[in-house]
Write an enzyme that holds these catalytic residues in place. Structure first.
Site, PDB file in Angstrom:
ATOM      1  N   SER A 230       0.553  -1.674  -0.248  1.00  0.00           N
ATOM      2  CA  SER A 230       0.017  -0.325  -0.250  1.00  0.00           C
ATOM      3  C   SER A 230       1.063   1.213   0.284  1.00  0.00           C
ATOM      4  O   SER A 230       1.698   1.223  -0.570  1.00  0.00           O
ATOM      5  CB  SER A 230      -0.715   0.096   1.194  1.00  0.00           C
ATOM      6  OG  SER A 230      -1.827   0.766   0.759  1.00  0.00           O
ATOM      7  N   LYS A 234       4.721   2.435  -2.147  1.00  0.00           N
ATOM      8  CA  LYS A 234       4.695   3.076  -3.047  1.00  0.00           C
ATOM      9  C   LYS A 234       5.952   3.588  -2.880  1.00  0.00           C
ATOM     10  O   LYS A 234       6.230   3.879  -3.475  1.00  0.00           O
ATOM     11  CB  LYS A 234       3.752   4.356  -2.972  1.00  0.00           C
ATOM     12  CG  LYS A 234       2.429   3.698  -3.155  1.00  0.00           C
ATOM     13  CD  LYS A 234       1.030   5.694  -2.503  1.00  0.00           C
ATOM     14  CE  LYS A 234       0.410   5.179  -2.247  1.00  0.00           C
ATOM     15  NZ  LYS A 234      -1.147   4.334  -2.313  1.00  0.00           N
ATOM     16  N   TRP A 321      -9.923   0.167  -4.829  1.00  0.00           N
ATOM     17  CA  TRP A 321      -9.721   1.483  -4.411  1.00  0.00           C
ATOM     18  C   TRP A 321      -8.151   1.889  -5.498  1.00  0.00           C
ATOM     19  O   TRP A 321      -8.531   2.679  -5.147  1.00  0.00           O
ATOM     20  CB  TRP A 321      -9.577   2.117  -3.136  1.00  0.00           C
ATOM     21  CG  TRP A 321      -9.128   2.894  -2.495  1.00  0.00           C
ATOM     22  CD1 TRP A 321      -8.210   3.259  -1.467  1.00  0.00           C
ATOM     23  CD2 TRP A 321      -9.447   4.607  -2.863  1.00  0.00           C
ATOM     24  NE1 TRP A 321      -8.578   4.590  -1.017  1.00  0.00           N
ATOM     25  CE2 TRP A 321      -9.049   5.830  -2.092  1.00  0.00           C
ATOM     26  CE3 TRP A 321     -10.837   4.674  -3.463  1.00  0.00           C
ATOM     27  CZ2 TRP A 321      -9.249   6.621  -1.892  1.00  0.00           C
ATOM     28  CZ3 TRP A 321     -10.617   6.497  -2.707  1.00  0.00           C
ATOM     29  CH2 TRP A 321     -10.490   7.400  -2.108  1.00  0.00           C
ATOM     30  N   HIS A 371      -7.963  -5.822   0.485  1.00  0.00           N
ATOM     31  CA  HIS A 371      -6.586  -4.964   0.644  1.00  0.00           C
ATOM     32  C   HIS A 371      -5.768  -5.148   2.131  1.00  0.00           C
ATOM     33  O   HIS A 371      -5.774  -4.753   3.004  1.00  0.00           O
ATOM     34  CB  HIS A 371      -6.696  -3.367   0.472  1.00  0.00           C
ATOM     35  CG  HIS A 371      -5.677  -2.443   0.956  1.00  0.00           C
ATOM     36  ND1 HIS A 371      -4.993  -1.889  -0.297  1.00  0.00           N
ATOM     37  CD2 HIS A 371      -5.201  -2.063   2.209  1.00  0.00           C
ATOM     38  CE1 HIS A 371      -3.791  -1.019  -0.100  1.00  0.00           C
ATOM     39  NE2 HIS A 371      -3.801  -1.060   1.063  1.00  0.00           N
TER      40      HIS A 371
HETATM   41  C1  GTR Z   1      -5.151   4.310   2.068  1.00  0.00           C
HETATM   42  C2  GTR Z   1      -4.916   4.940   0.634  1.00  0.00           C
HETATM   43  C3  GTR Z   1      -4.013   4.518  -0.509  1.00  0.00           C
HETATM   44  C4  GTR Z   1      -3.300   3.751   0.474  1.00  0.00           C
HETATM   45  C5  GTR Z   1      -3.267   2.903   1.717  1.00  0.00           C
HETATM   46  C6  GTR Z   1      -2.987   2.240   2.698  1.00  0.00           C
HETATM   47  O1  GTR Z   1      -6.207   5.171   2.566  1.00  0.00           O
HETATM   48  O2  GTR Z   1      -5.936   5.686   0.169  1.00  0.00           O
HETATM   49  O3  GTR Z   1      -3.591   5.461  -0.990  1.00  0.00           O
HETATM   50  O4  GTR Z   1      -2.053   3.946   0.887  1.00  0.00           O
HETATM   51  O5  GTR Z   1      -3.699   4.000   2.926  1.00  0.00           O
HETATM   52  O6  GTR Z   1      -1.901   2.609   3.015  1.00  0.00           O
HETATM   53  O7  GTR Z   1      -3.577   1.310   3.592  1.00  0.00           O
END
Ligand code: GTR
Length: 389
Positions: A230, A234, A321, A371
């Site tokens: 996540s 990045k 997402w 996720h």
């Molecule tokens: C979310 C964000 C994502 C991702 C995620 C995470 O809220 O929108 O870009 O980074 O968090 O890190 O779990």
């Protein structure tokens, strides 16, 4: 307020991706040497100027010291080391707390995985010897994120693991900058259009882990895989794009500002991420809110910066997402650069079925479920890293 997220493929706007191999301004085509010597740097600079901010050339002095070690960790499977990277610059000091596990059974320096963790080293495993630096009262429980870090499986496959808490570098909130490493760099001015943010500093920290690997005779710094989930995926991508010493780069569900194509505006958009997390990217990136087509790059070009090194991108089926299809297409559109450098990438524009990994130099899977980074994801990374070892 940002618009409602789009989760319907038919609503993805028509767009044209910038071509990483577009001819040079004089019309000459990009050869492998032209990529290595010129274009690669141009694209990296575009990501620094427009997306993540510039990584300062000068930084604090770094000294590593081992403050704890045991030859008997994980029931004798591993050597554990807890290492402080002490940073000094601009009259200030910060400490990065590295947690290292190395297979006890080894014939020489071992390959490793490195990645940042979200809530502290003590969360990655119940091992009671893991130190909890700082304010222990607020610390997340020991072993609470152990599902994300299958340490025994990693060590059993002959890999070391090095991790640290991302908050050691930039505490993950809009006011986190001063408590992190930023003040140790000369002229840290958050207003500059290309001032780096949290993702840039997290990536910088990953390169310091590589420096540590190079200093530890038990680790092989030429075989370090950088992995992240996540937001930390990045950071792993940006670290791997900038620092070519990383031998392998893994993005787990990194989504917007990670592997996913920004121009698709599917799920999380540039405007949404900048609003939700104003401290992650550089100020100039905020000028692309609802203007993705004006970006001089898109995220497939970030993946292309990893070439010719092995790259793995993973998505999750329910993680709309993060735009699974946009993550896949990004890896697909990085392929021409891999091909230019003599490797095959992903050959089909169609996504593979769920839970069916594909690819050799560029690996990809979409896992069923939400996720997360799971044992299934790690099984693929271990297999892929072992293949490229
Ligand atoms: C979310 C964000 C994502 C991702 C995620 C995470 O809220 O929108 O870009 O980074 O968090 O890190 O779990």
């Amino acid at each position: 307020m940002t618009a409602e997220p789009v989760y319907d493929e038919t609503l993805v706007p028509a767009h044209t991706l910038p071509d990483p191999l577009a001819p040079f301004p004089d019309g000459s085509i990009i050869t492998a040497a032209g990529w290595r010597n010129v274009r690669r740097r141009e694209i990296r600079n575009l990501f620094a100027e427009h997306v993540y901010g510039r990584t300062p050339g000068e930084g604090p002095a770094v000294a590593f010291r081992i403050i704890e070690s045991s030859r008997d960790a994980l029931g004798g499977k591993a050597v554990r080391k807890q290492v402080q990277a002490v940073l000094r610059g601009n009259g200030q000091t910060r400490t990065l707390n590295l947690l290292v596990y190395i297979p006890a059974q080894r014939d020489g320096p071992v390959p490793s995985f490195t990645g940042l963790n979200f809530q502290g080293n003590q969360t990655i495993h119940p091992d009671p010897a893991i130190r909890v630096p700082g304010a222990q009262v607020d610390a997340a429980p020991r072993g609470s994120k152990a599902d994300r870090w299958p340490l025994e499986a990693i060590v059993d496959r002959g890999f070391a693991l090095v991790t640290l808490h991302c908050n050691d570098l930039f505490p993950d909130h809009p006011q986190g900058r001063a408590a992190g490493i930023a003040p140790l760099f000369p002229q840290d001015d958050v207003q500059t259009p290309d001032a780096w943010g949290a993702i840039g500093m997290w990536a910088w920290g990953l390169s310091r882990v590589l420096d540590y690997c190079a200093a530890d005779p038990d680790l092989d710094a030429t075989r370090v895989a950088v992995v992240g989930h996540s937001r930390l995926g990045k950071a792993a991508l940006w670290a791997g794009a900038q620092d070519q010493r990383f031998a392998l780069v893994i993005s787990n569900n990194s989504g917007c500002g990670g592997a996913a194509i920004s121009r698709r505006r599917f799920g999380e958009t540039v405007a949404a991420i900048n609003q939700g997390f104003p401290h992650w990217f550089c100020p100039r990136f905020h000028t692309y809110n609802d203007r993705e087509d004006a970006l001089p790059i898109d995220q497939h070009m970030l993946l292309a910066l990893v070439a010719p090194r092995p790259l793995y991108v993973a998505s999750a089926q329910d993680d709309l997402w993060a735009d699974p299809r946009g993550e896949y297409l990004s890896a697909f559109h990085a392929t021409p650069v891999y091909e230019l450098l003599g490797h095959t990438g992903l050959t089909s524009e169609a996504m593979p079925p769920v839970n069916q990994p594909v690819g050799s130099r560029i690996g990809y899977h979409i896992r069923s479920g939400p996720h997360e980074i799971t044992a299934y994801d790690w099984a693929q990374y271990l297999r892929f890293a072992a293949k490229h070892r």
